[in-house]
Scaffold this motif. Structure first.
Motif, PDB file in Angstrom:
ATOM      1  N   VAL A  43       0.861  -1.180   0.000  1.00 55.30           N
ATOM      2  CA  VAL A  43       0.000   0.000   0.000  1.00 55.30           C
ATOM      3  C   VAL A  43       0.898   1.231   0.000  1.00 55.30           C
ATOM      4  CG1 VAL A  43      -1.886  -1.140   1.245  1.00 55.30           C
ATOM      5  CG2 VAL A  43      -0.158   0.128   2.529  1.00 55.30           C
ATOM      6  N   ASN A  44       0.311   2.375  -0.272  1.00 53.65           N
ATOM      7  CA  ASN A  44       1.106   3.603  -0.182  1.00 53.65           C
ATOM      8  C   ASN A  44       0.842   4.282   1.158  1.00 53.65           C
ATOM      9  OD1 ASN A  44      -1.299   5.079  -0.462  1.00 53.65           O
ATOM     10  ND2 ASN A  44      -1.090   5.141  -2.681  1.00 53.65           N
ATOM     11  N   LEU A  45       1.667   5.239   1.485  1.00 61.75           N
ATOM     12  CA  LEU A  45       1.559   5.937   2.758  1.00 61.75           C
ATOM     13  C   LEU A  45       0.196   6.628   2.891  1.00 61.75           C
ATOM     14  CD1 LEU A  45       2.970   6.625   5.379  1.00 61.75           C
ATOM     15  CD2 LEU A  45       3.983   8.617   4.242  1.00 61.75           C
ATOM     16  N   ALA A  46      -0.352   7.075   1.787  1.00 67.61           N
ATOM     17  CA  ALA A  46      -1.669   7.723   1.831  1.00 67.61           C
ATOM     18  C   ALA A  46      -2.737   6.768   2.362  1.00 67.61           C
ATOM     19  CB  ALA A  46      -2.051   8.235   0.448  1.00 67.61           C
ATOM     20  N   ALA A  47      -2.629   5.481   2.036  1.00 65.81           N
ATOM     21  CA  ALA A  47      -3.600   4.502   2.534  1.00 65.81           C
ATOM     22  C   ALA A  47      -3.497   4.357   4.048  1.00 65.81           C
ATOM     23  CB  ALA A  47      -3.388   3.149   1.856  1.00 65.81           C
ATOM     24  N   VAL A  48      -2.270   4.343   4.555  1.00 67.73           N
ATOM     25  CA  VAL A  48      -2.077   4.259   6.008  1.00 67.73           C
ATOM     26  C   VAL A  48      -2.632   5.513   6.672  1.00 67.73           C
ATOM     27  CG1 VAL A  48      -0.386   4.059   7.875  1.00 67.73           C
ATOM     28  CG2 VAL A  48      -0.065   2.754   5.775  1.00 67.73           C
ATOM     29  N   ASN A  49      -2.323   6.665   6.103  1.00 71.00           N
ATOM     30  CA  ASN A  49      -2.829   7.922   6.660  1.00 71.00           C
ATOM     31  C   ASN A  49      -4.354   8.010   6.577  1.00 71.00           C
ATOM     32  OD1 ASN A  49      -0.335   8.904   7.452  1.00 71.00           O
ATOM     33  ND2 ASN A  49       0.057   9.826   5.454  1.00 71.00           N
ATOM     34  N   TYR A  50      -4.918   7.511   5.493  1.00 74.06           N
ATOM     35  CA  TYR A  50      -6.373   7.525   5.331  1.00 74.06           C
ATOM     36  C   TYR A  50      -7.049   6.686   6.411  1.00 74.06           C
ATOM     37  CZ  TYR A  50     -10.968   6.378   3.465  1.00 74.06           C
ATOM     38  OH  TYR A  50     -12.319   6.192   3.322  1.00 74.06           O
ATOM     39  N   HIS A  51      -6.535   5.493   6.643  1.00 71.29           N
ATOM     40  CA  HIS A  51      -7.172   4.565   7.582  1.00 71.29           C
ATOM     41  C   HIS A  51      -6.843   4.859   9.043  1.00 71.29           C
ATOM     42  CE1 HIS A  51      -9.056   1.899   4.714  1.00 71.29           C
ATOM     43  NE2 HIS A  51      -7.958   1.946   3.990  1.00 71.29           N
ATOM     44  N   PHE A  52      -5.652   5.419   9.296  1.00 68.53           N
ATOM     45  CA  PHE A  52      -5.208   5.552  10.686  1.00 68.53           C
ATOM     46  C   PHE A  52      -4.766   6.961  11.066  1.00 68.53           C
ATOM     47  CE2 PHE A  52      -4.497   1.229   9.232  1.00 68.53           C
ATOM     48  CZ  PHE A  52      -5.336   0.555  10.096  1.00 68.53           C
ATOM     49  N   GLY A  53      -4.263   7.740  10.144  1.00 70.91           N
ATOM     50  CA  GLY A  53      -3.857   9.101  10.437  1.00 70.91           C
ATOM     51  C   GLY A  53      -2.414   9.251  10.873  1.00 70.91           C
ATOM     52  N   SER A  54      -1.897   8.285  11.627  1.00 74.12           N
ATOM     53  CA  SER A  54      -0.518   8.367  12.107  1.00 74.12           C
ATOM     54  C   SER A  54      -0.050   6.981  12.542  1.00 74.12           C
ATOM     55  CB  SER A  54      -0.418   9.328  13.299  1.00 74.12           C
ATOM     56  OG  SER A  54      -1.082   8.772  14.423  1.00 74.12           O
ATOM     57  N   LYS A  55       1.233   6.857  12.757  1.00 73.05           N
ATOM     58  CA  LYS A  55       1.787   5.591  13.249  1.00 73.05           C
ATOM     59  C   LYS A  55       1.246   5.286  14.642  1.00 73.05           C
ATOM     60  CE  LYS A  55       6.174   3.096  13.791  1.00 73.05           C
ATOM     61  NZ  LYS A  55       7.644   3.226  13.687  1.00 73.05           N
ATOM     62  N   ASP A  56       1.121   6.306  15.478  1.00 76.24           N
ATOM     63  CA  ASP A  56       0.576   6.108  16.826  1.00 76.24           C
ATOM     64  C   ASP A  56      -0.867   5.602  16.774  1.00 76.24           C
ATOM     65  OD1 ASP A  56       2.957   6.870  17.991  1.00 76.24           O
ATOM     66  OD2 ASP A  56       2.320   8.931  18.352  1.00 76.24           O
ATOM     67  N   ALA A  57      -1.666   6.189  15.888  1.00 78.75           N
ATOM     68  CA  ALA A  57      -3.054   5.755  15.753  1.00 78.75           C
ATOM     69  C   ALA A  57      -3.123   4.338  15.189  1.00 78.75           C
ATOM     70  CB  ALA A  57      -3.832   6.723  14.876  1.00 78.75           C
ATOM     71  N   LEU A  58      -2.208   3.988  14.308  1.00 78.14           N
ATOM     72  CA  LEU A  58      -2.127   2.621  13.783  1.00 78.14           C
ATOM     73  C   LEU A  58      -1.828   1.647  14.921  1.00 78.14           C
ATOM     74  CD1 LEU A  58      -1.797   0.395  11.597  1.00 78.14           C
ATOM     75  CD2 LEU A  58       0.544   1.227  11.274  1.00 78.14           C
ATOM     76  N   ILE A  59      -0.877   1.999  15.775  1.00 82.34           N
ATOM     77  CA  ILE A  59      -0.523   1.138  16.908  1.00 82.34           C
ATOM     78  C   ILE A  59      -1.722   0.973  17.839  1.00 82.34           C
ATOM     79  CG2 ILE A  59       0.922   0.997  18.978  1.00 82.34           C
ATOM     80  CD1 ILE A  59       3.191   2.283  17.249  1.00 82.34           C
ATOM     81  N   GLU A  60      -2.436   2.053  18.098  1.00 80.63           N
ATOM     82  CA  GLU A  60      -3.616   1.948  18.952  1.00 80.63           C
ATOM     83  C   GLU A  60      -4.671   1.043  18.320  1.00 80.63           C
ATOM     84  OE1 GLU A  60      -7.120   4.551  21.128  1.00 80.63           O
ATOM     85  OE2 GLU A  60      -5.299   5.579  20.460  1.00 80.63           O
ATOM     86  N   ALA A  61      -4.922   1.202  17.029  1.00 87.16           N
ATOM     87  CA  ALA A  61      -5.898   0.354  16.340  1.00 87.16           C
ATOM     88  C   ALA A  61      -5.473  -1.108  16.373  1.00 87.16           C
ATOM     89  CB  ALA A  61      -6.071   0.826  14.895  1.00 87.16           C
ATOM     90  N   LEU A  62      -4.188  -1.328  16.229  1.00 88.42           N
ATOM     91  CA  LEU A  62      -3.638  -2.680  16.270  1.00 88.42           C
ATOM     92  C   LEU A  62      -3.934  -3.345  17.613  1.00 88.42           C
ATOM     93  CD1 LEU A  62      -1.259  -4.406  14.639  1.00 88.42           C
ATOM     94  CD2 LEU A  62       0.026  -3.627  16.594  1.00 88.42           C
ATOM     95  N   PHE A  63      -3.693  -2.642  18.714  1.00 84.80           N
ATOM     96  CA  PHE A  63      -3.957  -3.211  20.036  1.00 84.80           C
ATOM     97  C   PHE A  63      -5.449  -3.318  20.310  1.00 84.80           C
ATOM     98  CE2 PHE A  63       0.513  -2.178  20.858  1.00 84.80           C
ATOM     99  CZ  PHE A  63       0.914  -3.394  21.387  1.00 84.80           C
ATOM    100  N   ARG A  64      -6.218  -2.315  19.917  1.00 86.11           N
ATOM    101  CA  ARG A  64      -7.669  -2.366  20.157  1.00 86.11           C
ATOM    102  C   ARG A  64      -8.321  -3.532  19.420  1.00 86.11           C
ATOM    103  NH1 ARG A  64     -10.366   1.245  22.819  1.00 86.11           N
ATOM    104  NH2 ARG A  64      -9.409   3.196  23.406  1.00 86.11           N
ATOM    105  N   ARG A  65      -7.835  -3.821  18.237  1.00 83.82           N
ATOM    106  CA  ARG A  65      -8.419  -4.883  17.421  1.00 83.82           C
ATOM    107  C   ARG A  65      -8.440  -6.204  18.172  1.00 83.82           C
ATOM    108  NH1 ARG A  65      -6.079  -7.416  11.784  1.00 83.82           N
ATOM    109  NH2 ARG A  65      -4.179  -7.699  12.982  1.00 83.82           N
ATOM    110  N   ARG A  66      -7.432  -6.471  18.961  1.00 84.83           N
ATOM    111  CA  ARG A  66      -7.362  -7.752  19.683  1.00 84.83           C
ATOM    112  C   ARG A  66      -7.691  -7.612  21.169  1.00 84.83           C
ATOM    113  NH1 ARG A  66      -6.180 -11.591  15.689  1.00 84.83           N
ATOM    114  NH2 ARG A  66      -4.504 -10.889  14.321  1.00 84.83           N
ATOM    115  N   LEU A  67      -7.256  -6.515  21.799  1.00 84.08           N
ATOM    116  CA  LEU A  67      -7.464  -6.385  23.240  1.00 84.08           C
ATOM    117  C   LEU A  67      -8.929  -6.129  23.598  1.00 84.08           C
ATOM    118  CD1 LEU A  67      -4.368  -4.381  24.544  1.00 84.08           C
ATOM    119  CD2 LEU A  67      -4.886  -6.801  24.834  1.00 84.08           C
ATOM    120  N   ASP A  68      -9.636  -5.344  22.796  1.00 80.76           N
ATOM    121  CA  ASP A  68     -11.038  -5.075  23.126  1.00 80.76           C
ATOM    122  C   ASP A  68     -11.859  -6.368  23.175  1.00 80.76           C
ATOM    123  OD1 ASP A  68     -10.419  -2.390  23.376  1.00 80.76           O
ATOM    124  OD2 ASP A  68     -11.439  -1.766  21.532  1.00 80.76           O
ATOM    125  N   PRO A  69     -11.795  -7.229  22.146  1.00 74.50           N
ATOM    126  CA  PRO A  69     -12.544  -8.493  22.244  1.00 74.50           C
ATOM    127  C   PRO A  69     -12.011  -9.420  23.347  1.00 74.50           C
ATOM    128  CG  PRO A  69     -11.879  -8.089  19.964  1.00 74.50           C
ATOM    129  CD  PRO A  69     -11.219  -7.053  20.804  1.00 74.50           C
TER     130      PRO A  69
END
Length: 171
Positions: A43-69
């Motif tokens: 993917v390109n960086l724009a796709a990461v920015n579109y879905h997450f906004g930043s590396k920090d937000a990506l990391i948070e989404a990564l943990f939430r995806r598994r920790l919340d359930p």
């Protein structure tokens, strides 16, 4: 380019999360560059920015995806045990099982990424990335408080600070 060749946004988001989970687990959070992540995820960086906004937000989404359930499953197991026990305290072993069961299932999930996530979680606790540990602590806080209450009821003779340390080492 055909419209059929374009992947739905949720597939791109999932692919980014899957690749990030693998790369962060292998290389660590700081050592994983966005360039490596985007090239591995195709993917390109724009796709990461579109879905997450930043590396920090990506990391948070990564943990939430598994920790919340995982946390929801833990709380559901604890709630069930407490309903069955009525007003009686649970045995500490029951509380421990309610907490670790979902982690053990995740460790067995090699094809769905659960094993990688558990390894990533271990890495997050051993790397000196204080913001990531703080994030994980924040995501765990409500679940930890519920388990602390259950342990306090099961072990009323144990001083509060001792209980907190025992829970810390158990987790």
């Amino acid at each position: 380019m055909s419209l059929l060749a374009v992947k739905p946004p949720h597939e791109t988001r999932t692919r980014i999360l899957d690749v990030a989970e693998e790369l962060f687990m292998q290389h660590g959070f700081e050592a994983t560059s966005m360039r490596l992540l985007t090239s591995t995820a195709n993917v390109n960086l724009a796709a990461v920015n579109y879905h997450f906004g930043s590396k920090d937000a990506l990391i948070e989404a990564l943990f939430r995806r598994r920790l919340d359930p995982m946390n929801a499953e833990r709380l559901e197991a604890l709630d069930k045990l407490e309903r069955e026990a009525g007003s009686a305290p649970l045995a500490p072993e029951q509380i421990i099982r309610a907490f670790v069961r979902s982690s053990l299932r995740m460790i067995e999930d090699a094809s769905g990424g659960g094993r990688n996530f558990i390894r990533l979680l271990g890495r997050a606790y051993t790397e000196p990335a204080a913001p990531i540990r703080a994030l994980i602590g924040h995501l765990y806080a409500p679940t930890m408080e519920r388990f602390k209450q259950a342990f306090a009821k099961a072990l009323p003779e144990l001083p509060g600070d001792e209980l907190v340390w025992r829970m810390h080492f158990m987790f």
